[in-house]
Design an enzyme around this catalytic site. Structure first.
Site, PDB file in Angstrom:
ATOM      1  N   GLU A  54       0.832  -1.211   0.000  1.00  0.00           N
ATOM      2  CA  GLU A  54       0.000   0.000   0.000  1.00  0.00           C
ATOM      3  C   GLU A  54       0.871   1.268   0.000  1.00  0.00           C
ATOM      4  OE1 GLU A  54      -3.149  -0.067   2.896  1.00  0.00           O
ATOM      5  OE2 GLU A  54      -4.083  -1.813   1.966  1.00  0.00           O
ATOM      6  N   TYR A 108     -11.674  -3.904  -0.308  1.00  0.00           N
ATOM      7  CA  TYR A 108     -12.501  -4.418   0.782  1.00  0.00           C
ATOM      8  C   TYR A 108     -13.969  -4.110   0.495  1.00  0.00           C
ATOM      9  CZ  TYR A 108      -8.351  -5.332   3.573  1.00  0.00           C
ATOM     10  OH  TYR A 108      -7.158  -5.833   4.042  1.00  0.00           O
ATOM     11  N   GLU A 141      -5.268  -8.489  -0.698  1.00  0.00           N
ATOM     12  CA  GLU A 141      -6.126  -8.111   0.427  1.00  0.00           C
ATOM     13  C   GLU A 141      -7.549  -7.951  -0.099  1.00  0.00           C
ATOM     14  OE1 GLU A 141      -4.960  -5.041   3.176  1.00  0.00           O
ATOM     15  OE2 GLU A 141      -2.816  -5.480   2.925  1.00  0.00           O
TER      16      GLU A 141
END
Length: 502
Positions: free
Chosen positions: A174, A240, A296
């Site tokens: 990230e 997410y 992720e």
């Protein structure tokens, strides 16, 4: 109304890499400490300090890889703090997650030992945000060099004579955010520099994974691919699923029908993200040598009441199971480009397959989905199409396809038959679905068909330590109605897996 699924058994596509079914263990909350690691002197049954029940739960999923040490933690982690005698290891404050003391008792040796116990491949994320090129260079040398060198000798002095195999290495995490708040142009140059020192010491190739975009930052993908694609084996993507958005997280268990569909619709958005990032990657890499690595993904809700907000501990309901199934179907269907993914996270953090409480271990609905889908690992993707209704409220812009599907085939050496696995998610919160699955161009009759289903009494049903079997995988009737057709009835808010032998 009967929903119709067609699986084209004659249209074999890409291999579904087993690494799509990977996991993620960060030094965050109780994922490592109290999750995977309890210590050798713990009263909790353990294998060399690893929680025995947790290890066994993941081995049943055929876990292919495990990502560590982060996440945001990776870019403040200095690997030398986590080697050598435990009493000499540096203590630090975990500034990203809860402000708690990190004593570094779980480090490189402990992680790679965990991978040995799990029978999985290690995926290590290196520190670009606050680490030096020399630090990354020496870590690779420490882990993978067999010969005479300062770092290899240090590894041997710390009790591990033989070098490890490190098949996957992430160059930062990230970097657009907690990994340094960088511009893509700047990170592209840093990536080119740092990856140079992820050296290939042995015969085993290290797959280098560049820090990729956040959600829909298509410019980041374009800049990285343009400037460094020939130096990478993978480009990461993080996404997410929320009920609303990043700044407005809602309860993992207390939601209404609109909350169900908002979350499911956001899960379906993965299709658009994968397609659009893949189109950009195709410009620079038409042969698809660079994998899109979704390292992720998962649902991110409010933490459970009374828990440390920095520990990201949340419950896991049927809604999470259905969104996981939708996401995995998307990954399978794009397995020509997606060849690795990591659910966030493995134990006690975000959408965990396993929760622990002292000496008790709980399998969540998401664990059962992964168990139902594990037959896709290293199978061959088949073309599917669905003639299905929609569900949700179109006036609120919440309409979604009622069914998500993927299918694969692999040959069973034991039974000498081809095994077809069809996995489906029923996104309808209220209605069951009667479904016909037709195996087009099969060339042979269906020999047998078996099915399992995961559902619950309600769309927010969960497993608890007091009632761990509320939501589990159960047998489902699969009726062979023609030589090439199987019929099932899926309950509302459910996931199903059909195994067909020919």
């Amino acid at each position: 109304m009967t929903e119709k699924i067609i699986v084209d058994a004659g249209y074999k596509k890409s291999k579904i890499s087993r690494h799509i079914y990977g996991h993620f263990a960060e030094h965050l909350g109780r994922c490592i400490y109290g999750g995977f690691w309890v210590g050798k002197n713990s009263q909790i049954p353990n294998i060399h300090g690893y929680n025995k029940a947790v290890v066994e739960a993941f081995k049943k999923l055929n876990i292919p890889n495990l990502r560590w040490p982060g996440g945001c933690f990776a870019d403040e982690y200095h690997w030398k703090d986590g080697i050598g005698p435990k009493e000499n290891r540096k203590r630090m404050i975990n500034t990203n997650w809860g402000g708690v003391v990190e004593d570094n008792s779980f480090g490189t040796h402990e992680f790679l030992g965990l991978c040995d116990e799990l029978g999985c491949e290690p995926y290590i994320c290196g520190n670009v945000g606050s680490g030096s090129v020399q630090e990354m260079d020496e870590w690779i040398e420490y882990m993978t060099f067999e010969g005479e060198s300062p770092m290899a000798n240090l590894r041997k002095a710390n009790g591990h004579e033989k070098a490890w195999r490190i098949p996957f290495f992430g160059v930062g995490n990230e970097n657009w955010g907690c990994g340094g708040n960088m511009r893509p142009e700047y990170y592209a140059d840093l990536y080119r520099r740092y990856q140079t020192f992820v050296r290939q010491y042995g015969k085993e190739k290290i797959q280098k994974i560049a820090g990729g975009p956040n959600v829909d930052d298509y410019n980041w993908t374009d800049v990285l691919m343009k400037n460094a694609h020939w130096l990478m084996n993978g480009l990461s993507l993080h996404y997410y699923t929320y009920e609303y958005h990043w700044g407005d997280k809602r309860s993992s268990t207390e939601f209404d029908t609109d909350g169900w569909y908002r979350t499911v619709k956001n899960a379906y958005r993965m299709e658009e993200l994968v397609r659009r990032h893949s189109e950009i990657m195709d410009k620079y890499d038409p042969e698809k040598k660079v994998a899109l690595v979704v390292d992720e993904w998962g649902c991110w809700h409010q933490v459970e009441p009374g828990t440390n907000p920095g520990f990201l501990y949340q419950q896991n309901s049927v809604r999470d199971a259905v969104t996981a199934a939708i996401t995995l179907n998307i990954f399978n269907n794009h397995s020509d480009r997606i060849r690795m993914a990591n659910l966030a996270q493995a134990v006690n953090v975000l959408q965990s397959p396993v929760l622990t409480e002292g000496d008790r271990t709980l399998l969540t609905p998401t664990w059962y989905v992964l168990h139902m889908y594990k037959g896709h690992q290293d199978a061959i993707l088949l073309q599917t199409s669905a003639a299905c209704s929609s569900c949700g409220d179109p006036e609120k812009n919440l309409a979604v396809p009622s069914l998500s599907v993927s299918a694969s085939v692999k040959h069973c050496e034991k039974c000498s038959k081809d095994l077809y696995l069809v996995t489906l998610a029923n996104a309808d919160s209220d209605s069951s679905k009667e479904i016909e699955v037709t195996m087009a161009h099969l060339g042979r009759n269906i020999n047998s068909a078996e099915a399992t289903v995961l559902s619950g009494n309600a769309m927010n049903s969960i497993n608890t330590f007091e009632m761990p079997d509320n939501v589990t995988e159960k047998s489902l009737t699969a009726e062979i109605t023609a030589c090439d057709t199987v019929k099932i009835t899926m309950p509302a808010h459910s996931v199903a897996a059909i195994t067909i032998k020919v």
